[in-house]
Scaffold this active site. Structure first.
Site, short mmCIF file in Angstrom:
data_model
loop_
_atom_site.label_atom_id
_atom_site.label_comp_id
_atom_site.label_asym_id
_atom_site.label_seq_id
_atom_site.Cartn_x
_atom_site.Cartn_y
_atom_site.Cartn_z
N ASP A 1 -5.73 0.01 0.80
CA ASP A 1 -6.50 -0.64 -0.27
C ASP A 1 -7.50 -1.63 0.32
OD1 ASP A 1 -4.77 -2.65 0.46
OD2 ASP A 1 -3.90 -2.96 -1.53
N SER A 2 -7.50 -1.77 1.65
CA SER A 2 -8.55 -2.54 2.34
C SER A 2 -9.92 -1.92 2.06
CB SER A 2 -8.29 -2.56 3.85
OG SER A 2 -8.04 -1.26 4.33
N ASP B 1 -2.24 4.07 -0.07
CA ASP B 1 -1.81 2.73 -0.45
C ASP B 1 -1.84 2.60 -1.97
OD1 ASP B 1 -0.99 0.29 0.44
OD2 ASP B 1 -2.93 -0.35 1.24
N LYS C 1 2.31 3.92 0.19
CA LYS C 1 2.72 2.62 0.73
C LYS C 1 2.75 1.61 -0.41
CE LYS C 1 0.01 -0.14 3.51
NZ LYS C 1 -0.08 -1.40 2.75
N GLU D 1 3.63 -2.64 -1.29
CA GLU D 1 3.84 -3.99 -0.74
C GLU D 1 4.99 -4.69 -1.46
OE1 GLU D 1 0.37 -6.52 -0.69
OE2 GLU D 1 -0.86 -4.98 0.27
N GLU E 1 2.90 -7.36 8.75
CA GLU E 1 1.56 -7.94 8.94
C GLU E 1 1.63 -9.44 9.22
OE1 GLU E 1 -1.33 -6.60 6.10
OE2 GLU E 1 -2.84 -8.02 6.79
O1 KIV Z 1 -4.95 -1.72 3.23
C1 KIV Z 1 -4.77 -1.63 4.45
O2 KIV Z 1 -5.67 -1.24 5.20
C2 KIV Z 1 -3.46 -2.00 4.96
C3 KIV Z 1 -3.29 -2.06 6.44
C4 KIV Z 1 -4.19 -3.00 7.08
C5 KIV Z 1 -1.88 -2.21 6.84
O3 KIV Z 1 -2.57 -2.24 4.21
#
Ligand code: KIV
Length: 278
Positions: free
Chosen positions: A44-45, A83, A112, A114, A182
Site C-alpha cells: 500500500d506504499s 497488501d 498482507k 497489519e 518494520e
Molecule cells: O506497503 C509496503 O510497501 C509495505 C512494505 C514496505 C513492507 O508494507
C-alpha cells in the site's frame, strides 16, 4: 509456477535469505521477477510512491486492485502478495474475506495484513482456512501512524521486544506464513526471528532476520519525498529519467527528433507529385 508458502518456508529452514521487493506495475514486476526474487509485494506504499497521496491510509481497495492485476500479469515465478489497504479488513470479517478474495482473483497468491488484534487473528484464521495465505506485519505499522504519532522505532527495550514476539507468535498460531517486521532494533529482530518458526522479513530491522523487503522506488532512487534511513539506493532513476526527458525536449525543440528512421517515408514519385501540386 509461482513460489509456494512451502518454498518460502524451506528458505528459512535451509538458512537461505528470502528476497522481497515491492512492485506496482506490469513491467517493473516483470523485471523484478526475471531477476529471480522470491516474493513481490504490491504494497500500500503505492499510495505515496505511485499515487502521490500523503499517507498509505489514503489508497482504496479499488485502486489497489488495478495494481495487483497489473503486477500479476507480469510475474511468472515469484509469490505475489497483495497488501490489504486501510478499511478493507477493519469493518467486518465478511468484508475482509470478500476483499482478500478479490486480490486472489486479481492474481495474487497471498495477502498482507497489519496488526495482531484478536479481531485480526480471527480474520487470519478464517482466510488461511479457506486457502488464502496471510503475511503479517508488526513493529511500525504505517496504517496506525495516527496512533503511533510518526515514523517511530518499535521494540526499543527488552519488554517491548518480548511484546512484539508475543504478537508474532499469535500471528504464527493463527496461520500466518511469514511476518514483516518494520523499524525494530536489529538485536530485537534477531531475537524475534530466532523464536519463530515462520520467516521474519525485515524492513529497517537489521540483517539477522530471515529476509529483507524494500520499496522498489527507494532502491532505484525514483521517489524523492521520503528517504528512510534503512533503504539503500542502488541507482538514481530520478536523474536518469530527467536526463532522458531533457534530452528528448532538446531534440524536439532543435528539430533533431524524429529522424528519417523514426518517420514514415513517401515513395519519391509521390513526393515529387506533392511538390508539383499548386
Ligand atoms: O506497503 C509496503 O510497501 C509495505 C512494505 C514496505 C513492507 O508494507
Amino acid at each position: 509456477m509461482r513460489k509456494s508458502v512451502q518454498k518460502i518456508q524451506n528458505l528459512k529452514n535451509e538458512g537461505k535469505k528470502i528476497t522481497v521487493l515491492t512492485a506496482y506495475d506490469y513491467s517493473t514486476a516483470k523485471y523484478v521477477d526475471e531477476c529471480d526474487i522470491d516474493i513481490i509485494l504490491v504494497g500500500d506504499s503505492l499510495a505515496q510512491v505511485v499515487l502521490g497521496y500523503e499517507n498509505t491510509t489514503d489508497v482504496s481497495m479499488k485502486e489497489m486492485q488495478i495494481f495487483v492485476s497489473a503486477v500479476s500479469r507480469g510475474v511468472e515465478k515469484a509469490m505475489v502478495v497483495a497488501d490489504m489497504p486501510f478499511m478493507s479488513f477493519q469493518i467486518s470479517k465478511e468484508e475482509a474475506t470478500k476483499n482478500a478474495c478479490k486480490f486472489i482473483k486479481a492474481g495474487a497468491n497471498a495477502v498482507k495484513l497489519e496488526g495482531s488484534s484478536p479481531y485480526l487473528l480471527d480474520i487470519i484464521k478464517h482466510l488461511t482456512s479457506i486457502g488464502i495465505p496471510v503475511m503479517g506485519h508488526l513493529g511500525f505499522t504505517p496504517m496506525s501512524i495516527n496512533t503511533i504519532g510518526g515514523h517511530k522505532i518499535q521494540g526499543k527495550d527488552s519488554q517491548k521486544t518480548i511484546d512484539i514476539l508475543n504478537e508474532a507468535k499469535k500471528l504464527q498460531e493463527a496461520g500466518c506464513f511469514s511476518v514483516v517486521l518494520e523499524m525494530v532494533p536489529k538485536q530485537s529482530s534477531k531475537f524475534i526471528a530466532s523464536k519463530l518458526d515462520i520467516p521474519v522479513i525485515g524492513i529497517g530491522a537489521g540483517v539477522e532476520v530471515d529476509g529483507q523487503v524494500l520499496v522498489v522506488d527507494d532502491i532505484l532512487g525514483k521517489y524523492d519525498r521520503l528517504k528512510p534511513r534503512f533503504a539503500r539506493q542502488y541507482c538514481n532513476l530520478k536523474d536518469i529519467m530527467k536526463d532522458a526527458i531533457n534530452a528528448y525536449l532538446n531534440d524536439v525543440r532543435n528539430s533533431n527528433f524524429p529522424n528519417d528512421e523514426e518517420s514514415f517515408i513517401l515513395e519519391q514519385k509521390e513526393e515529387e507529385a506533392l511538390e508539383s501540386y499548386r
